[in-house]
Design an enzyme around this catalytic site. Sequence first.
Site, short mmCIF file in Angstrom:
data_model
loop_
_atom_site.label_atom_id
_atom_site.label_comp_id
_atom_site.label_asym_id
_atom_site.label_seq_id
_atom_site.Cartn_x
_atom_site.Cartn_y
_atom_site.Cartn_z
CB CYS A 81 12.80 -58.21 -42.02
SG CYS A 81 11.98 -58.34 -40.80
CG HIS A 168 16.09 -54.37 -41.09
ND1 HIS A 168 15.40 -54.36 -42.03
CD2 HIS A 168 14.60 -54.71 -40.09
CE1 HIS A 168 13.70 -54.14 -41.77
NE2 HIS A 168 13.30 -55.39 -40.76
CD GLU A 170 16.91 -52.14 -44.44
OE1 GLU A 170 17.58 -52.95 -44.49
OE2 GLU A 170 15.53 -52.53 -44.04
#
Length: 509
Positions: A81, A168, A170
């Site tokens: 990001c 993202h 994660e």
Amino acid sequence: MENIIVLDFGGQYSQLIARRIRELRVFSELVSYDTPIEKIKAKKPKGIILSGSPYSITAKERDCIINKELFDLDIPILGICYGMQLIAHILNGKVTDVGTNEYGKTKINIDTSSLLFDGLQSVETCWMSHRDSVCLLPPFFRTIASTSNLPIAGIEEPFKKIYGIQFHPEVIHTPSGMDILKNFLFKICKCSPTWTMVSIIEKEVCDIKEKSSGGKVICALSGGVDSSVAAILVNKAVGERLTCIFVDHGMLRKGEAEQVEKTFKDNFKINLVMIRAQERFLSKLKGVIDPEQKRKIIGTEFIRIFEEEAKKIKDANYLVQGTLYSDVIESGTKNAAKIKSHHNVGGLPDDMQLKLIEPLRMLFKDEVRVLGIELGLPEEIVLRQPFPGPGLAIRIIGEVTRKRLEILKKADSIVVEEIKRAGLYNKIWQSFAILPAIKSVGVMGDERTYEYPIVVRAVSSEDAMTADWVRLPYKVLEKLSSRIINEVEGVNRVVYDVSSKPPSTIEWE
Ligand code: XMP
């Protein structure tokens, strides 16, 4: 130990990146973005991840700019990001504010010839949360992902092993996110998945032995998971040289002091000093109704007792604390959006002249729980719900008296028992009873009663910063109500707290 450094720019998910990497059995450390490059080099990372950020590259005050040399260390880098935008910005690409936020699940086209996306489908779902975007690639980079709104959603410079993704990986809303992280760790950084709790135990035991170098060590044991696991680890390293001090201020849950004493004495052969100080605390709290004053009295008295006992242990020069990685991050990272005060046992003063041993300072709470199980602590301690330092005193509204304490202890133990029986205990952040300072009229047998109500509170939460009240099944509420009213003398009514945090708090005081 192989290490992946996550450079933290204050992104909402920075901690989560480090945790995901640890889940893949590679050690990962979160460090502030402005850590000097020499310090980063000294850690010999196998890879560096640049996190997201609430800052904007396009804003005038470019707060989070990093040392350009980071890209010349010959260490693979992944920007996530804001991290990707930073790579583009520093290496002479261009970032613009596109004027609208892109937020949520997005379909993304993937170039699966990139090592970062090896094994993925050519179209994947990912989680986006950004406003700025890369509009011009830096020299020698190529685009490896795009969406219908975003022509450059992923970039790479495979020779220098620099990668960037706008989304993202994660978060769970990016289903292939773990595969992307795996590719970065194992195919690009060439890590091996060897980090385990056992390796942590061995390393910590060695470190503690070395650090304490023959001196005596003391530990304030609260019976909670953090101080218990810390104590066991230190005990493994220094054996007899450790003394644990458990201060029972009388405002613990039913059977708690006895359980801690039994667990530690029977299973671990630890020097344990149990201080029964119920009378001392109750007399100090006599007539006190102000919540802050209660907290101060309990905190101060706790420290006094602990210091008195510590003095009796000759040559004690080390103190064990169950500080967790989240405490370290929260007190040490300038960028974290949420800052919470660092809860040490009783808030021990800085001038205690004892050197600190903090064996859990690199671990997250759930990792500490796994470690506790590995070390042989019973689940009752390891999986116990959080409990405030001042104990039941801040759940008794108004004066804390022996009688009111007894009422609350009994009611609380019924709440815990029934929540466990319903299989909900480990799914709920906290579930407990509160004793307000009012009475109401009831009827029992044919007699009028005028007694206290008990408030039942059950909340779900991730980190106690926000919480929602749990929609307990009516059957459970019914059982709680009838058992508390029938079994606890002095109670004639049970109510359920249906408030969230904010605007309420979890505890009543
Ligand atoms: P509140 O009531 O502020 O509580 O929503 C948030 C979380 O913190 C716990 N708590 C404490 N823990 N010492 C502690 O160690 C304290 O003085 C204390 N006060 C609240 C509370 O149980 C909840 O988990």
